[in-house]
Write a protein that holds these residues in place. Structure first.
Motif, PDB file in Angstrom:
ATOM      1  N   ALA A 154      -0.255  15.560  10.615  1.00  0.00           N
ATOM      2  CA  ALA A 154      -0.635  15.955   9.222  1.00  0.00           C
ATOM      3  C   ALA A 154       0.594  15.342   8.451  1.00  0.00           C
ATOM      4  O   ALA A 154       0.574  14.584   7.383  1.00  0.00           O
ATOM      5  CB  ALA A 154      -0.675  17.224   9.308  1.00  0.00           C
ATOM      6  N   LYS A 155       1.891  15.606   9.118  1.00  0.00           N
ATOM      7  CA  LYS A 155       2.897  14.942   8.519  1.00  0.00           C
ATOM      8  C   LYS A 155       2.979  13.265   8.402  1.00  0.00           C
ATOM      9  O   LYS A 155       3.398  12.876   7.429  1.00  0.00           O
ATOM     10  CB  LYS A 155       4.327  15.520   9.366  1.00  0.00           C
ATOM     11  N   ILE A 156       2.690  12.771   9.318  1.00  0.00           N
ATOM     12  CA  ILE A 156       2.561  11.177   9.518  1.00  0.00           C
ATOM     13  C   ILE A 156       1.522  10.787   8.418  1.00  0.00           C
ATOM     14  O   ILE A 156       1.536   9.857   7.699  1.00  0.00           O
ATOM     15  CB  ILE A 156       2.216  10.719  10.745  1.00  0.00           C
ATOM     16  N   TYR A 157       0.432  11.737   8.300  1.00  0.00           N
ATOM     17  CA  TYR A 157      -0.716  11.313   7.356  1.00  0.00           C
ATOM     18  C   TYR A 157      -0.129  11.397   5.876  1.00  0.00           C
ATOM     19  O   TYR A 157      -0.321  10.442   5.121  1.00  0.00           O
ATOM     20  CB  TYR A 157      -1.725  11.984   7.293  1.00  0.00           C
ATOM     21  N   HIS A 158       0.542  12.451   5.532  1.00  0.00           N
ATOM     22  CA  HIS A 158       1.289  12.591   4.246  1.00  0.00           C
ATOM     23  C   HIS A 158       2.364  11.679   3.950  1.00  0.00           C
ATOM     24  O   HIS A 158       2.515  11.154   2.747  1.00  0.00           O
ATOM     25  CB  HIS A 158       1.652  14.101   4.099  1.00  0.00           C
ATOM     26  N   LEU A 159       2.979  11.061   4.877  1.00  0.00           N
ATOM     27  CA  LEU A 159       3.997  10.381   4.557  1.00  0.00           C
ATOM     28  C   LEU A 159       3.739   8.898   4.195  1.00  0.00           C
ATOM     29  O   LEU A 159       3.965   8.177   3.450  1.00  0.00           O
ATOM     30  CB  LEU A 159       5.073  10.346   6.113  1.00  0.00           C
ATOM     31  N   TYR A 160       2.345   8.407   5.176  1.00  0.00           N
ATOM     32  CA  TYR A 160       1.958   7.009   4.733  1.00  0.00           C
ATOM     33  C   TYR A 160       0.760   6.913   4.198  1.00  0.00           C
ATOM     34  O   TYR A 160       0.353   5.768   3.722  1.00  0.00           O
ATOM     35  CB  TYR A 160       1.699   6.288   6.285  1.00  0.00           C
ATOM     36  N   SER A 161      -0.016   8.012   3.868  1.00  0.00           N
ATOM     37  CA  SER A 161      -1.271   7.722   3.299  1.00  0.00           C
ATOM     38  C   SER A 161      -1.133   7.262   1.745  1.00  0.00           C
ATOM     39  O   SER A 161      -1.955   6.299   1.406  1.00  0.00           O
ATOM     40  CB  SER A 161      -2.041   9.215   3.166  1.00  0.00           C
ATOM     41  N   GLU A 162      -0.427   7.687   1.105  1.00  0.00           N
ATOM     42  CA  GLU A 162      -0.022   7.278  -0.229  1.00  0.00           C
ATOM     43  C   GLU A 162       0.243   5.739  -0.426  1.00  0.00           C
ATOM     44  O   GLU A 162      -0.452   5.009  -1.251  1.00  0.00           O
ATOM     45  CB  GLU A 162       0.743   7.987  -1.321  1.00  0.00           C
ATOM     46  N   LYS A 169      -4.514  -2.939  -3.998  1.00  0.00           N
ATOM     47  CA  LYS A 169      -4.370  -4.089  -4.322  1.00  0.00           C
ATOM     48  C   LYS A 169      -5.073  -5.513  -4.144  1.00  0.00           C
ATOM     49  O   LYS A 169      -5.189  -6.389  -4.735  1.00  0.00           O
ATOM     50  CB  LYS A 169      -2.959  -4.663  -3.883  1.00  0.00           C
ATOM     51  N   PHE A 170      -6.181  -5.006  -3.217  1.00  0.00           N
ATOM     52  CA  PHE A 170      -7.236  -6.114  -2.891  1.00  0.00           C
ATOM     53  C   PHE A 170      -8.483  -5.756  -3.729  1.00  0.00           C
ATOM     54  O   PHE A 170      -9.390  -6.368  -3.498  1.00  0.00           O
ATOM     55  CB  PHE A 170      -7.502  -5.887  -1.194  1.00  0.00           C
ATOM     56  N   LYS A 171      -8.535  -4.828  -4.770  1.00  0.00           N
ATOM     57  CA  LYS A 171      -9.556  -4.710  -5.573  1.00  0.00           C
ATOM     58  C   LYS A 171     -10.963  -4.663  -5.039  1.00  0.00           C
ATOM     59  O   LYS A 171     -11.886  -4.947  -5.228  1.00  0.00           O
ATOM     60  CB  LYS A 171      -9.707  -6.184  -6.566  1.00  0.00           C
ATOM     61  N   VAL A 172     -10.872  -3.430  -4.312  1.00  0.00           N
ATOM     62  CA  VAL A 172     -12.248  -2.978  -3.340  1.00  0.00           C
ATOM     63  C   VAL A 172     -12.399  -1.862  -4.077  1.00  0.00           C
ATOM     64  O   VAL A 172     -11.855  -1.159  -4.666  1.00  0.00           O
ATOM     65  CB  VAL A 172     -11.830  -2.836  -1.969  1.00  0.00           C
ATOM     66  N   ASP A 173     -13.954  -1.524  -3.450  1.00  0.00           N
ATOM     67  CA  ASP A 173     -14.386  -0.158  -4.131  1.00  0.00           C
ATOM     68  C   ASP A 173     -13.483   0.924  -3.579  1.00  0.00           C
ATOM     69  O   ASP A 173     -13.088   1.007  -2.390  1.00  0.00           O
ATOM     70  CB  ASP A 173     -15.886   0.035  -3.417  1.00  0.00           C
ATOM     71  N   GLU A 174     -13.355   1.811  -4.336  1.00  0.00           N
ATOM     72  CA  GLU A 174     -12.492   3.261  -4.149  1.00  0.00           C
ATOM     73  C   GLU A 174     -13.017   3.788  -2.852  1.00  0.00           C
ATOM     74  O   GLU A 174     -12.424   4.392  -2.045  1.00  0.00           O
ATOM     75  CB  GLU A 174     -12.357   4.059  -5.532  1.00  0.00           C
ATOM     76  N   GLN A 175     -14.395   4.112  -2.810  1.00  0.00           N
ATOM     77  CA  GLN A 175     -14.908   4.997  -1.843  1.00  0.00           C
ATOM     78  C   GLN A 175     -14.824   3.997  -0.417  1.00  0.00           C
ATOM     79  O   GLN A 175     -14.647   4.650   0.704  1.00  0.00           O
ATOM     80  CB  GLN A 175     -16.492   5.273  -1.982  1.00  0.00           C
ATOM     81  N   LEU A 176     -14.847   2.664  -0.525  1.00  0.00           N
ATOM     82  CA  LEU A 176     -14.711   1.888   0.661  1.00  0.00           C
ATOM     83  C   LEU A 176     -13.134   1.812   1.206  1.00  0.00           C
ATOM     84  O   LEU A 176     -13.143   2.153   2.336  1.00  0.00           O
ATOM     85  CB  LEU A 176     -15.092   0.331   0.208  1.00  0.00           C
ATOM     86  N   LEU A 177     -12.423   1.966   0.363  1.00  0.00           N
ATOM     87  CA  LEU A 177     -10.919   2.120   0.541  1.00  0.00           C
ATOM     88  C   LEU A 177     -10.758   3.324   1.279  1.00  0.00           C
ATOM     89  O   LEU A 177     -10.189   3.563   2.156  1.00  0.00           O
ATOM     90  CB  LEU A 177     -10.228   2.059  -0.601  1.00  0.00           C
ATOM     91  N   ASP A 178     -11.209   4.371   0.665  1.00  0.00           N
ATOM     92  CA  ASP A 178     -11.045   5.775   1.268  1.00  0.00           C
ATOM     93  C   ASP A 178     -11.632   6.117   2.661  1.00  0.00           C
ATOM     94  O   ASP A 178     -10.770   6.461   3.522  1.00  0.00           O
ATOM     95  CB  ASP A 178     -11.714   6.832   0.329  1.00  0.00           C
ATOM     96  N   ASP A 179     -12.719   5.378   2.992  1.00  0.00           N
ATOM     97  CA  ASP A 179     -13.347   5.409   4.116  1.00  0.00           C
ATOM     98  C   ASP A 179     -12.235   4.635   5.133  1.00  0.00           C
ATOM     99  O   ASP A 179     -12.234   5.007   6.069  1.00  0.00           O
ATOM    100  CB  ASP A 179     -14.691   4.757   4.051  1.00  0.00           C
ATOM    101  N   ALA A 180     -11.901   3.629   4.678  1.00  0.00           N
ATOM    102  CA  ALA A 180     -11.175   2.615   5.386  1.00  0.00           C
ATOM    103  C   ALA A 180      -9.699   3.159   5.898  1.00  0.00           C
ATOM    104  O   ALA A 180      -9.610   3.486   6.965  1.00  0.00           O
ATOM    105  CB  ALA A 180     -10.843   1.268   4.778  1.00  0.00           C
ATOM    106  N   VAL A 181      -9.169   3.941   4.867  1.00  0.00           N
ATOM    107  CA  VAL A 181      -7.985   4.627   5.261  1.00  0.00           C
ATOM    108  C   VAL A 181      -8.063   5.870   6.194  1.00  0.00           C
ATOM    109  O   VAL A 181      -7.504   5.953   7.110  1.00  0.00           O
ATOM    110  CB  VAL A 181      -7.352   5.139   3.774  1.00  0.00           C
TER     111      VAL A 181
END
Length: 202
Positions: A25-33, A41-53
């Protein structure tokens, strides 16, 4: 705060490798943003990006033992993993063909944030900021990305090289060329002096 995989004594990293969910959880909170910011920056769909992350972090957790000996920089690894994931999703949706993208190096990269505030003092007049923004817009997508990674994410050359899949020396040269291109856009303008300072630091 940063967690370096190269530091085998790092408590959080070691706890994560042992399956500790709090450490994860700490690693996620540190690097997710930073990861979301980079992906946008790659101008992709926000939902697609969320799924990818989310998938990138899930893979990190599930494959942690295998990846432990390979990861020298968590941030660089996550950025590379995200680019690969985005490309895979675009490929599945067939959008990749219409965009003319053949591999993840071809993903379009756009700086639509105030990059100039990272490179120069925020008190410089609006006109100067606008001119720098226009100069950055004229850079190639690779130059925009490398400027972002260097000055916004403050990554070192080995990390940048890994993300862009180029050599460290090539990363240095591309940073030099990108900054030089910006300098040449400001002949006889005060900002050229400021850019020269950055050029000496790289």
């Amino acid at each position: 705060m940063s967690i370096g995989a190269e530091n085998t004594n790092d408590f959080t990293w070691q706890a994560f490798l042992n399956g500790d969910e709090d450490a994860f959880a700490k690693i996620y909170h540190l690097y997710s943003e930073p990861l979301f910011n980079f992906g946008r920056k790659f101008k992709v769909d926000e939902q697609l990006l969320d799924d990818a992350v989310q998938e990138v972090f899930i893979d990190l957790f599930l494959k942690r033992q295998k990846l432990a000996v390979k990861i020298k920089s968590i941030k660089a690894y996550l950025f590379v993993a995200l680019k690969h994931n985005l490309l895979k999703k675009l490929n599945r949706s067939r959008k990749i063909y219409s965009l003319g993208i053949e591999n993840f190096r071809d993903l379009d990269f756009n700086i639509d944030y105030d990059a100039q505030q990272t490179i120069i003092n925020s008190e410089i007049e609006i006109e100067t900021n606008q001119r720098l923004a226009e100069a950055i817009e004229k850079l190639s997508k690779k130059q925009k990305e490398i400027i972002y990674l260097k000055f916004e994410e403050e990554l070192d050359y080995p990390e940048i090289a890994k993300i862009l899949q180029i050599s460290v020396e090539s990363a240095r040269k591309q940073i030099y060329r990108a900054i030089k291109a910006l300098r040449e856009s400001f002949d006889n303008h005060p900002i050229k002096t400021l850019l020269s300072i950055f050029l000496k630091k790289i």
